[in-house]
Structure formats: C-alpha cells, structure tokens
Design a protein around this motif. Structure first.
Motif, mmCIF file in Angstrom:
data_model
loop_
_atom_site.group_PDB
_atom_site.id
_atom_site.type_symbol
_atom_site.label_atom_id
_atom_site.label_comp_id
_atom_site.label_asym_id
_atom_site.label_seq_id
_atom_site.Cartn_x
_atom_site.Cartn_y
_atom_site.Cartn_z
ATOM 1 N N ASP A 184 0.878 -1.171 0.000
ATOM 2 C CA ASP A 184 0.000 0.000 0.000
ATOM 3 C C ASP A 184 0.916 1.221 0.000
ATOM 4 N N PRO A 185 1.082 1.890 -1.150
ATOM 5 C CA PRO A 185 2.029 3.006 -1.227
ATOM 6 C C PRO A 185 1.821 4.067 -0.159
ATOM 7 N N ASN A 186 0.557 4.345 0.213
ATOM 8 C CA ASN A 186 0.286 5.372 1.226
ATOM 9 C C ASN A 186 0.762 4.935 2.606
ATOM 10 N N GLN A 187 0.690 3.628 2.862
ATOM 11 C CA GLN A 187 1.043 3.104 4.177
ATOM 12 C C GLN A 187 2.543 2.825 4.304
ATOM 13 N N HIS A 188 3.198 2.520 3.163
ATOM 14 C CA HIS A 188 4.583 2.053 3.223
ATOM 15 C C HIS A 188 5.587 3.041 2.635
ATOM 16 N N ARG A 189 5.234 4.336 2.588
ATOM 17 C CA ARG A 189 6.138 5.343 2.029
ATOM 18 C C ARG A 189 7.492 5.381 2.745
ATOM 19 N N SER A 190 7.486 5.115 4.055
ATOM 20 C CA SER A 190 8.732 5.233 4.841
ATOM 21 C C SER A 190 9.720 4.122 4.531
ATOM 22 N N TYR A 211 15.114 1.243 3.777
ATOM 23 C CA TYR A 211 15.767 0.235 2.938
ATOM 24 C C TYR A 211 16.625 0.819 1.824
ATOM 25 N N GLY A 212 16.663 2.150 1.704
ATOM 26 C CA GLY A 212 17.472 2.762 0.656
ATOM 27 C C GLY A 212 16.678 3.056 -0.609
ATOM 28 N N GLN A 213 15.639 2.259 -0.867
ATOM 29 C CA GLN A 213 14.729 2.527 -1.988
ATOM 30 C C GLN A 213 13.412 1.834 -1.686
ATOM 31 N N ASP A 214 12.389 2.192 -2.427
ATOM 32 C CA ASP A 214 11.052 1.679 -2.141
ATOM 33 C C ASP A 214 10.866 0.291 -2.756
ATOM 34 N N PRO A 215 10.648 -0.764 -1.924
ATOM 35 C CA PRO A 215 10.547 -2.122 -2.464
ATOM 36 C C PRO A 215 9.316 -2.349 -3.336
ATOM 37 N N GLY A 216 8.215 -1.656 -3.045
ATOM 38 C CA GLY A 216 7.012 -1.806 -3.863
ATOM 39 C C GLY A 216 7.233 -1.301 -5.279
ATOM 40 N N ILE A 217 7.944 -0.182 -5.402
ATOM 41 C CA ILE A 217 8.251 0.375 -6.723
ATOM 42 C C ILE A 217 9.239 -0.523 -7.458
ATOM 43 N N THR A 218 10.270 -0.981 -6.743
ATOM 44 C CA THR A 218 11.268 -1.870 -7.361
ATOM 45 C C THR A 218 10.615 -3.147 -7.866
ATOM 46 N N HIS A 256 11.739 10.665 -3.095
ATOM 47 C CA HIS A 256 12.943 10.035 -2.544
ATOM 48 C C HIS A 256 13.917 9.882 -3.713
ATOM 49 N N PRO A 257 14.946 10.747 -3.800
ATOM 50 C CA PRO A 257 15.777 10.814 -5.003
ATOM 51 C C PRO A 257 16.389 9.480 -5.444
ATOM 52 N N TYR A 258 16.855 8.657 -4.496
ATOM 53 C CA TYR A 258 17.505 7.412 -4.923
ATOM 54 C C TYR A 258 16.495 6.459 -5.559
ATOM 55 N N THR A 259 15.290 6.387 -4.990
ATOM 56 C CA THR A 259 14.247 5.556 -5.594
ATOM 57 C C THR A 259 13.945 6.042 -7.015
ATOM 58 N N LEU A 260 13.903 7.353 -7.212
ATOM 59 C CA LEU A 260 13.633 7.910 -8.546
ATOM 60 C C LEU A 260 14.736 7.529 -9.524
ATOM 61 N N VAL A 261 15.994 7.672 -9.097
ATOM 62 C CA VAL A 261 17.119 7.338 -9.986
ATOM 63 C C VAL A 261 17.107 5.854 -10.342
ATOM 64 N N PHE A 262 16.900 4.999 -9.344
ATOM 65 C CA PHE A 262 16.862 3.560 -9.600
ATOM 66 C C PHE A 262 15.748 3.244 -10.602
ATOM 67 N N LEU A 290 4.971 2.930 -16.362
ATOM 68 C CA LEU A 290 4.413 4.263 -16.093
ATOM 69 C C LEU A 290 3.963 4.400 -14.638
ATOM 70 N N GLU A 291 3.402 3.318 -14.083
ATOM 71 C CA GLU A 291 2.978 3.331 -12.681
ATOM 72 C C GLU A 291 4.183 3.492 -11.757
ATOM 73 N N ALA A 292 5.277 2.793 -12.069
ATOM 74 C CA ALA A 292 6.492 2.884 -11.245
ATOM 75 C C ALA A 292 7.053 4.309 -11.259
ATOM 76 N N ILE A 293 7.082 4.935 -12.428
ATOM 77 C CA ILE A 293 7.594 6.317 -12.524
ATOM 78 C C ILE A 293 6.702 7.278 -11.735
ATOM 79 N N ARG A 294 5.391 7.123 -11.898
ATOM 80 C CA ARG A 294 4.454 7.997 -11.162
ATOM 81 C C ARG A 294 4.658 7.853 -9.656
ATOM 82 N N MET A 295 4.773 6.611 -9.171
ATOM 83 C CA MET A 295 4.974 6.364 -7.734
ATOM 84 C C MET A 295 6.323 6.898 -7.259
ATOM 85 N N ALA A 296 7.362 6.740 -8.087
ATOM 86 C CA ALA A 296 8.705 7.210 -7.703
ATOM 87 C C ALA A 296 8.727 8.731 -7.558
#
Length: 423
Positions: free
Chosen positions: A154-160, A165-172, A206-212, A195-201
């Motif tokens: 749940d992106p809203n619940q797991h943003r932290s 972890y250094g990057q968002d596991p749901g997006i990865t 979180h810059p590192y998640t965006l770069v990854f 497209l969903e991954a980019i929108r969420m990133a």
C-alpha cells in the motif's frame, strides 16, 4: 547519530555518511558491553541507506558494514534488525554477481518475514526473492514473488520503507515485474507497470528511488529498442545522480544513454556506453552487466567490429555461467551466432548451433520474447541455407503464441520473415 538521520531523511547522503562514521569512531572509546554493541548495530544499519546511495550496493564498504552488523546480531536482536543486516548482505552479493549466495540469503529473509508476519518485511522479502529469481532466469518464480510483493504493498502506508531500505521495495517490484513480463512475452502489461512505477517514484519524493526507477526502466526501453524513451529517462537519471552523488545510479544510466545515443546515430554513443560500463565496475558491481555487454556487442556487430563483438560476448557468457546471471543467456548466444555469421562463411555451422542453443534455453526458461528473437535469427539463416520448411515451422510455432501488437518490433520482424518464407 541524530544529525546523520536528519541528513538521511533529506537525502544529504554524503553528510549523513560522515556523521554516521563519526558516531562509530566515538563508539570505539566505549568499553565492550551488550548495550554498546546494540548501539553500534543500530548505527551500522542506519548507515546502510546513505552508504548505498553514495558508494553503490557492491562497494567493499557495504560488504564490511553489513557483515559487521550481522556479526553483532544477538538472540535479543529484533526481527527488523536481523532482516536489515541479512538484506544488506543480500544486496551486496547480488550486485557483486554472486547470485547463488544472494538466493540463499533471499530464502532466509522470506522465511524470517513469513515467521514474523510483519507486512513491511513480507513486501520486501517477496520483492528480494523475485529480484533474485529474475536474474537467475527463473522467470515464473520471479513473477509469483513480485506479484505477491505488489499485492501486499500500500504506497500510502509504506512510504517510509524507502528511507529504511534505501529505496522503495514496492516500486522496485513493479520495475522488475515489468521486465519479467516482457521477457515472458506478456508485453501488454509492461508499459502500464513502467508508467505506474515512474508515477509512484515521483510521488515518493525520494531521489535514490527515482534514480533507480529511471535507470532500470531505461533497460526495458533499450531492450525493446526505443532509443527516444531511453534517452529521456537516462538524461533525468544522470541529472539527479549528479546532484545527489549517486555513483552507481550515474553509471547504470550512462551505459543505457550510450546505447541510445549510438542507436540514434550519434558517434559518441559507443564511448559513453564504455565509460558507463567502466564506472559500474569501479563501484564493484557486475549485476546486469550481461545485459550491458549484449548492448555493446550489438553496437560492435553493427559497426562490423566482429572480433571486439565476439570478445565482448565471451566476457558476458563467462559472467553469466560463473555468476549465475542467466536471465539474458539466450540473447547472448543469439548475438554470438549473429557475430559468427559476420565473421566468415566458415562459421555458419557454429552460428546455427548458437541459435539452436539460444532457442532451447529461452524455451526452457519460458522466455517467449527471447525465444522469438532466437527463432527469427535461426529462420533467417535456414532461409539462406534453403531449409524453407524447417524455417517456416520453427518461426510459426513461436509467432502463433503471441497476440498481435503493432508496436512489438520483434514480432513485426518475425512475421516479415515468415511472410518472405511463404512466398
């Protein structure tokens, strides 16, 4: 320690790393005790995220950081601490190309998360298992675990999670699922997930998640030979990596950018790709280098620099077989066959053998897109050798398993060859 956490939260990773290092230096003066070791463990685990961003997953410092953390684990250490220490070693071994070792650690993490039933850990454990199986070329298992991670997320619940972890596991998980589904031939969902991954990133801020996200999705677009989209993603990834000193993100994005520049006819493309590959190696990373080397070999093939192309493919095949990074194995063998055909007429039999082997590996992995490519190369060769019936049969059997999509360039090429064979 508090200054370090504050800097980590605002992605001031170099400053955060310096603060964590200072905190660890101060600890050296304290007498040994369980309390002192528990504090060191906490600092080491917190130091992992900024260290990952600045030095990359596979630096010696990362390996030492998490090995020390694992050594400090006690029976009283909480499950989250245990998970983070083992995960740090997992990512170190995975990006170093020691995928069998990473697989064993991923299985440990899934076991721990299942036992504890903590949602954050379960999301990440399934994402880690899916990632490992992807690079091993076990695509069906990868798909199962990545879908499970996404279903729990749940992106809203797991943003932290990105901060911890250094990057968002749901997006990865979404990025790697997009890549997995494309290889499996389920191409309809690839663009939607990307497209969903980019929108969420972007929403995660979180810059590192965006770069990854940008760097790894550029691999998908280079695989489907979309140079324009690859350039858009890599240009942004390079700008953000430069701003925040992300060494590995910068290196990965540079390799894909180099391919895209070369693909659009720009002379500096080959040099840019080689520069990105060297920068990746400087971080200690070999993960995904089989894919990068395949892009490089294809450029050499196009430039008719056959000896360099064959040397590049041999390097990639050695990496695949010794490290277990088998997800691109079929494509490496197909490219070797194409290079052998460019070498001399005496290499036809060896090339045919490469295509047949690529076809079998792709079939065994259920990698339909790579099977399609191998079948197309083999059919084109058999057409030249006047084996029209065999060529038609092999290509038709693969093409018939795809739904028609006008933007699937590989399928368009295969059907064009099939039409030529039918005339």
């Amino acid at each position: 320690r508090f200054a370090a956490r504050r800097d980590t939260d605002r992605s001031a990773n170099v400053e955060a790393l310096n603060h964590f290092n200072s905190a660890l230096d101060l600890l050296k003066d304290l007498p040994q005790s369980p309390e002192r070791n528990a504090l060191e463990l906490e600092i080491l685990l917190a130091r992992g995220a900024p260290m990952l961003s600045v030095k990359g997953y596979a630096s010696d410092d990362m390996g030492e950081n998490y090995q020390r953390a694992k050594d400090l684990l006690q029976e009283t250490s909480g499950s989250v601490h245990q998970f983070l220490a083992i995960k740090g070693l997992w990512v170190f071994h995975l990006v170093r190309g020691q995928i069998a070792r990473a697989c064993s650690l991923a299985e440990n993490l899934l076991s721990l998360a299942t036992q504890e039933q903590i949602s954050d850990l379960l999301i990440d454990a399934h994402h880690l298992s899916g990632s490992t199986y992807f690079f091993l070329g076990r695509f069906d298992e990868a798909k199962h675990h990545l879908l499970t991670a996404i279903s729990l997320d749940d992106p809203n619940q797991h943003r932290s999670l990105a901060l911890r972890y250094g990057q968002d596991p749901g997006i990865t998980a979404r990025i790697l699922l997009a890549r997995t589904l494309w290889i499996l031939g389920e191409v309809e969902q690839t663009e939607t997930l990307a497209l969903e991954a980019i929108r969420m990133a972007r929403a995660a801020e979180h810059p590192y998640t965006l770069v990854f996200t940008l760097a790894f999705l550029s691999r998908i677009y280079s695989a489907v030979r979309n140079a324009t989209r690859t350039l858009e993603l890599t240009d942004e990834a390079i700008a953000v990596s430069t701003q925040y000193s992300f060494a590995l993100g910068l290196a990965w994005a540079t390799t894909s950018q180099g391919w895209a520049l070369a693909e659009t006819g720009q002379e500096e493309g080959l040099g840019t790709l080689l520069h990105g590959l060297a920068a990746t190696r400087d971080t200690g990373g070999t993960l995904d280098n089989t894919f990068t080397l395949a892009l490089l070999a294809e450029l050499y093939l196009r430039k008719k620099r056959i000896d360099e192309g064959l040397a590049t493919i041999e390097e990639a095949l050695t990496l695949a077989v010794t490290g277990g990074e088998l997800f691109w194995h079929a494509e490496l063998l197909r490219l070797k066959g194409e290079l052998l055909l460019g070498e001399s007429d005496q290499s036809v039999q060896a090339a045919e053998q490469c295509f047949c082997e690529a076809l079998k590996i792709a079939h065994d992995q259920h990698a339909k897109m790579l099977e399609l490519r191998a079948a197309t190369s083999l059919a084109k060769l058999w057409k030249k050798l006047n084996k029209f019936d065999e060529a038609k049969r092999i290509l038709h059997s693969v093409c018939s398993r795809f739904t028609d999509r006008s933007d699937n360039l590989d399928l368009i090429e295969a059907k064009t060859v099939l039409e030529q064979l039918s005339v």
